[in-house]
Enzyme design. Structure first.
Site, PDB file in Angstrom:
ATOM      1  N   GLY A   1     -36.092 -57.298 -36.374  1.00 57.69           N
ATOM      2  CA  GLY A   1     -34.963 -57.283 -35.444  1.00 57.69           C
ATOM      3  C   GLY A   1     -34.002 -58.449 -35.593  1.00 57.69           C
ATOM      4  O   GLY A   1     -33.223 -58.718 -34.674  1.00 57.69           O
ATOM      5  N   GLY A   2     -34.042 -59.167 -36.730  1.00 62.82           N
ATOM      6  CA  GLY A   2     -33.095 -60.266 -36.927  1.00 62.82           C
ATOM      7  C   GLY A   2     -33.121 -61.196 -35.732  1.00 62.82           C
ATOM      8  O   GLY A   2     -34.184 -61.608 -35.257  1.00 62.82           O
TER       9      GLY A   2
ATOM     10  N   SER B   1     -34.479 -68.338 -40.663  1.00 62.53           N
ATOM     11  CA  SER B   1     -34.933 -66.995 -40.269  1.00 62.53           C
ATOM     12  C   SER B   1     -35.222 -66.959 -38.780  1.00 62.53           C
ATOM     13  O   SER B   1     -35.472 -67.989 -38.152  1.00 62.53           O
ATOM     14  CB  SER B   1     -36.221 -66.669 -41.037  1.00 62.53           C
ATOM     15  OG  SER B   1     -36.801 -65.478 -40.553  1.00 62.53           O
TER      16      SER B   1
ATOM     17  N   THR C   1     -36.745 -55.660 -41.054  1.00 63.32           N
ATOM     18  CA  THR C   1     -37.890 -56.488 -41.382  1.00 63.32           C
ATOM     19  C   THR C   1     -39.073 -55.684 -40.907  1.00 63.32           C
ATOM     20  O   THR C   1     -38.906 -54.629 -40.313  1.00 63.32           O
ATOM     21  CB  THR C   1     -37.674 -57.815 -40.599  1.00 63.32           C
ATOM     22  OG1 THR C   1     -36.471 -58.404 -41.032  1.00 63.32           O
ATOM     23  CG2 THR C   1     -38.803 -58.776 -40.681  1.00 63.32           C
TER      24      THR C   1
ATOM     25  N   ASN D   1     -34.516 -58.316 -45.554  1.00 60.73           N
ATOM     26  CA  ASN D   1     -33.330 -58.457 -44.712  1.00 60.73           C
ATOM     27  C   ASN D   1     -32.813 -57.089 -44.278  1.00 60.73           C
ATOM     28  O   ASN D   1     -33.428 -56.464 -43.434  1.00 60.73           O
ATOM     29  CB  ASN D   1     -32.252 -59.310 -45.380  1.00 60.73           C
ATOM     30  CG  ASN D   1     -31.264 -59.852 -44.353  1.00 60.73           C
ATOM     31  OD1 ASN D   1     -31.604 -59.970 -43.193  1.00 60.73           O
ATOM     32  ND2 ASN D   1     -30.055 -60.155 -44.759  1.00 60.73           N
TER      33      ASN D   1
ATOM     34  N   GLU E   1     -31.366 -61.628 -48.644  1.00 59.21           N
ATOM     35  CA  GLU E   1     -31.712 -62.686 -47.684  1.00 59.21           C
ATOM     36  C   GLU E   1     -30.703 -63.822 -47.661  1.00 59.21           C
ATOM     37  O   GLU E   1     -30.658 -64.601 -46.701  1.00 59.21           O
ATOM     38  CB  GLU E   1     -33.099 -63.248 -48.028  1.00 59.21           C
ATOM     39  CG  GLU E   1     -33.948 -63.571 -46.833  1.00 59.21           C
ATOM     40  CD  GLU E   1     -34.337 -62.318 -46.065  1.00 59.21           C
ATOM     41  OE1 GLU E   1     -33.967 -62.222 -44.889  1.00 59.21           O
ATOM     42  OE2 GLU E   1     -35.002 -61.447 -46.642  1.00 59.21           O
TER      43      GLU E   1
ATOM     44  N   ARG F   1     -40.936 -67.506 -47.611  1.00 60.15           N
ATOM     45  CA  ARG F   1     -39.532 -67.119 -47.490  1.00 60.15           C
ATOM     46  C   ARG F   1     -38.852 -67.224 -48.865  1.00 60.15           C
ATOM     47  O   ARG F   1     -39.160 -68.131 -49.648  1.00 60.15           O
ATOM     48  CB  ARG F   1     -38.876 -68.086 -46.512  1.00 60.15           C
ATOM     49  CG  ARG F   1     -37.397 -67.848 -46.219  1.00 60.15           C
ATOM     50  CD  ARG F   1     -37.198 -66.791 -45.227  1.00 60.15           C
ATOM     51  NE  ARG F   1     -35.882 -66.854 -44.604  1.00 60.15           N
ATOM     52  CZ  ARG F   1     -35.301 -65.795 -44.042  1.00 60.15           C
ATOM     53  NH1 ARG F   1     -35.898 -64.613 -44.045  1.00 60.15           N
ATOM     54  NH2 ARG F   1     -34.128 -65.911 -43.457  1.00 60.15           N
TER      55      ARG F   1
ATOM     56  N   ASP G   1     -28.739 -64.665 -44.600  1.00 64.11           N
ATOM     57  CA  ASP G   1     -29.242 -65.435 -43.465  1.00 64.11           C
ATOM     58  C   ASP G   1     -28.778 -66.892 -43.492  1.00 64.11           C
ATOM     59  O   ASP G   1     -29.005 -67.634 -42.531  1.00 64.11           O
ATOM     60  CB  ASP G   1     -30.775 -65.376 -43.407  1.00 64.11           C
ATOM     61  CG  ASP G   1     -31.254 -64.107 -42.718  1.00 64.11           C
ATOM     62  OD1 ASP G   1     -30.425 -63.392 -42.136  1.00 64.11           O
ATOM     63  OD2 ASP G   1     -32.468 -63.825 -42.759  1.00 64.11           O
TER      64      ASP G   1
HETATM   65  N1  GLY Z   1     -33.723 -61.525 -42.289  1.00 66.31           N
HETATM   66  C1  GLY Z   1     -33.980 -61.668 -40.934  1.00 66.31           C
HETATM   67  C2  GLY Z   1     -34.679 -62.927 -40.579  1.00 66.31           C
HETATM   68  O1  GLY Z   1     -35.317 -63.502 -41.445  1.00 66.31           O
HETATM   69  O2  GLY Z   1     -34.600 -63.370 -39.470  1.00 66.31           O
END
Ligand code: GLY
Length: 588
Positions: free
Chosen positions: A489-490, A468, A397, A417, A436, A122, A439
């Site tokens: 899909g966040g 995340s 993503t 992101n 990112e 990450r 987030d």
């Molecule tokens: N950027 C979306 C996630 O990491 O959940």
């Protein structure tokens, strides 16, 4: 009955409206949807859905060229980690909205010898970042600063992540695995309608950044299907990495160019951020669901903890008897999600900075408490469930799954992101940078009526990774891979993964049906169920309304690129999500 898709809450709107740009869908979020018609059509479509079946090995990704590169590596004797590295670099070229070297992600690995591993690559916040960088002098969040400015960019992790996995568990040289990606960037590839639809999602923004428009627009206008996208600068950067490995990305001209562009644009990234960047191996979150062992992503992913909390809560219910899309099953799943997302938003953050009570969240006792709070026939208002709103998360993503002939399985979700990240490229480096930092909580919850000081678990801090929802997941049956899945899909990633599992385990769907089936999503706040067209029948929608639920229709989201290993025959069944028509399941 008609359900009208409007008035989405903030988080759902952010999640789902972004997905409209990327998902290959026809119903805009604002269009009225006749759920009865769509439900009938969806069930007819589902009945016919069949996975791709191959005897030895399988790759599923959101872009067909990347899948084919992975399959080639497997055919040449590479293992699943080799193929995952090759696919990761290929997606950075052929799926530039989401595949990347300018972002970060997570890899869950099951090795044929039984080991289960998690690699965290990450992004990290720049060392100079502070908790208030996205707030003005009055402490108000400044719109767009965490998504569209140079401050939005975290130190990328993908190159070190892929290289670290390869060095430890791969068998092939990095240069061999990057070579196909370099060729695709240098020579270009012909865009399919599915590729163009994704590019169109930010074509207007490309025009505002000359070095981005020069690549992702064709002489200033959007690309159309059949045209060739060439990325010569990216080819050069990839060739530098192929020759110099991780060090060539984190020390020297590439890092220097990003830092220089960041400084010129008011950002915080410096060469020291690149030099200090590290990836981390960790123990996956594990739980059991109906005899399967779930191997999932630990913090800084909220995915594993939240997926397991939901599964632990719903396990005693006879969901299969209630039926896919029924009001009863939806009610149970939504209530489990409501509690799990409230916990997620309060409790979790980067484990290098905060204590994450994962064991407590996924404990049977906590699931029992949640079940005790679920009313048999009424929705629980989210205001009665403790928690604070997490930041809206975007959904651009990408996920891919690999299983090789020896029984190794790799599940990768990585991201920049938003669709095409921050939409900026440093100089002539040719790769898109992430946003990112969005987030993080731009303004964590101060102590409120609920005493929610833990909202700071996901506050911005220098060198910290943002929380995340990415949930690369592997299910084992008797210690062997059964299901490999994940999704973009966040915040919807978690419910997409849960539904893929439940569709297979409880509703008896094959993997293609499980991936294709219309979905629903509830994330505690906003307090509504967002459904894809066709998920609910007229009857189940009416029953949910009587239970007190607010239901909204959204455009389809996610892409659960999944593989099942048939426990009886060992044959592999791959499913490319219908929402990503440029994707492919293939193997040999
Ligand atoms: N950027 C979306 C996630 O990491 O959940």
């Amino acid at each position: 009955m008609r359900i009208v898709g409007r008035a989405l809450g903030v988080a759902a709107a952010a999640t789902l409206l972004m997905s409209a740009a990327e998902a290959q869908v026809d119903a805009p979020a604002s269009a009225p949807v006749d759920v009865a018609t769509d439900a009938a059509a969806a069930r007819t479509m589902l009945a016919a859905a069949k996975p791709v079946t191959e005897p030895h090995a399988m790759v599923v990704s959101a872009q067909h060229l990347a899948t084919q590169i992975g399959v080639d590596i497997l055919r040449q004797g590479g293992n699943a980690v080799d193929a995952a590295v090759a696919v990761g670099y290929a997606l950075a070229v052929v799926h530039p909205c989401c595949g990347n070297i300018g972002g970060g992600g997570f890899m869950v690995i099951h090795l044929a010898d039984g080991r289960n591993l998690f690699l965290d690559f990450r992004e990290k916040a720049p060392l100079a970042a502070t908790a208030t960088i996205f707030q003005d002098a009055r402490g108000e969040v400044v719109p767009d600063r965490s998504t569209s400015s140079w401050l939005a960019i975290g130190t990328p992790g993908t190159v070190m992540g892929l290289d670290t996995a390869l060095a430890k568990y791969g068998t092939m040289p990095l240069a061999k695995l990057i070579a196909p990606a370099i060729a695709l960037a240098r020579d270009g590839y012909v865009l399919q309608p599915g590729d163009v639809k994704i590019l169109d999602g930010r074509a207007r923004d490309f025009a505002t950044e000359p070095n981005v428009g020069a690549i992702f627009l064709n002489q200033g206008r959007p690309f159309v299907a059949g045209e060739r996208l060439v990325q010569a600068q990216l080819a050069k950067t990839l060739a530098t990495i192929a020759k110099g490995g991780t060090s060539a990305f984190y020390h020297g001209p590439i890092a220097d160019k990003v830092a220089a562009a960041s400084a010129a644009g008011g950002g915080l990234l410096t060469p020291a951020d690149f030099a200090a960047y590290t990836v981390a191996w960790d123990t996956p979150v594990t739980c059991r669901y109906h005899g399967y062992t779930v191997i999932a992503a630990p913090p800084p992913s909220s995915g594993g903890a939240t997926v397991c909390e939901i599964l632990e809560t719903i396990e005693p219910y006879a969901l299969g008897a209630m039926g896919y899309g029924s009001a009863e099953a939806t009610h149970i799943l939504v209530e489990a999600e409501r509690h799990a997302y409230a916990d997620r938003n309060v409790a979790l953050g980067d484990p290098a900075f905060v204590h994450n009570p994962v064991e407590t969240l996924i404990a049977p006792a906590h699931a029992a408490e949640i079940r005790a709070a679920i009313l048999p026939d009424r929705a629980t208002p989210s205001t009665e469930v403790k928690g604070i709103g997490g930041p809206p998360e975007s959904n651009d993503t990408t996920h891919y799954s690999v299983v090789d002939a020896k029984g190794n399985a790799v599940s990768v979700t990585y991201t920049i992101n938003y669709l095409f990240g921050v939409g900026k490229i440093a100089g002539d480096t040719g790769f898109l940078l992430n946003d990112e930092m969005d987030d993080f909580s731009s303004k964590p919850g101060t102590a409120n009526a609920f005493g929610l000081v833990q909202g700071s678990a996901n506050a911005v801090a220098g060198g910290k990774r943002p929380l995340s929802s990415m949930s690369p997941t592997i299910l084992l049956k008797d210690g062997k891979p059964y299901l490999v899945t994940g999704s973009p899909g966040g915040s919807t990633i978690i419910t997409t993964v849960v539904q893929s599992i439940v569709n297979i385990v409880d509703f008896g769907m094959n993997v293609q049906q499980a991936v294709n089936a219309p979905r629903f999503h509830h994330q505690w706040m906003p307090d509504l169920i967002t459904v894809e067209p066709g998920y609910l029948t007229t009857d189940s929608a009416a029953r949910l309304a009587r239970m007190g639920y607010t239901v909204r229709t959204g455009t389809p989201w996610g892409a659960a690129e999944a593989i099942i290993v048939d426990p009886r025959t060992g044959a592999l069944q791959g499913a490319n999500d219908r929402r990503r028509p440029a994707g492919l399941a293939d193997g040999y």
